[in-house]
Design an enzyme around this catalytic site. Structure first.
Site, PDB file in Angstrom:
ATOM      1  CG  ASN A  49      -0.442  -0.227   2.521  1.00 20.64           C
ATOM      2  OD1 ASN A  49       0.604  -0.846   2.667  1.00 20.64           O
ATOM      3  ND2 ASN A  49      -1.117   0.267   3.533  1.00 20.64           N
ATOM      4  CD  GLU A  62      -5.333  -6.051  -1.526  1.00 20.93           C
ATOM      5  OE1 GLU A  62      -4.795  -4.936  -1.368  1.00 20.93           O
ATOM      6  OE2 GLU A  62      -6.115  -6.539  -0.697  1.00 20.93           O
ATOM      7  CB  CYS A  93     -10.710  -3.066   0.437  1.00 17.62           C
ATOM      8  SG  CYS A  93     -10.204  -2.385  -1.159  1.00 17.62           S
TER       9      CYS A  93
END
Ligand code: THU
Length: 143
Positions: A49, A62, A93
């Protein structure tokens, strides 16, 4: 887990995700995430991230792994692992489930992990049932 994916394959995916997590830029949440994708042709692509002072401009691990995969010329996800700290294995998420769906099948394994050792494996269909995809758009065929 798919029959053609060994436990060693999954371990290697988590190792790669952990390696990427070490580079996470998460000064605002303090929540470092790492992700790794095994491409359909065997390549390994990782991401972490990357947050931003303008909070909504931050990106998920991701998402960054998918960008690395596409940038390397691979377009299909054979398996994905994602890991962060916590009592529960980290599942992607909602927005990332949709991003994964673009390049994966209903049966594609998504492996969720925590640094503390918890692990759980899902299919993409289990995480994103009745998913929107290209078949809904006129003129576009599956996948
Ligand atoms: N995050 C990810 O990278 N992947 C997920 O699936 C869940 C959340 C990141 C975004 C943000 O930088 C931090 O975790 C806290 O939400």
């Amino acid at each position: 887990m798919r029959m053609d994916e060994t436990l060693q394959d999954i371990d290697a995916l988590f190792e790669a995700a952990l390696g990427a997590r070490a580079h996470a830029y998460a000064p605002y949440s303090g929540f470092a995430v790492g992700a790794a994708i095994r491409g359909a042709r065997g390549g390994l692509f990782t991401g972490c991230n990357v947050e931003n002072a303008a909070y909504p401009s931050g990106t998920c691990a991701e998402q960054s792994a998918i960008s690395a995969m596409i940038g390397a010329g691979e377009t299909r996800i054979a398996a994905l692992a994602v890991i962060a700290s916590g009592a529960h294995p980290l599942t992607p998420c909602g927005a990332c489930r949709q991003r994964i769906r673009e390049f994966a099948e209903a049966a594609t394994p998504i492996h969720a992990g925590s640094l503390e050792g918890a692990r759980q494996s899902f299919t993409l269909a289990a995480l994103l049932p009745e998913a929107f995809g290209p078949a809904f758009l006129p003129g576009h065929k599956q996948p």
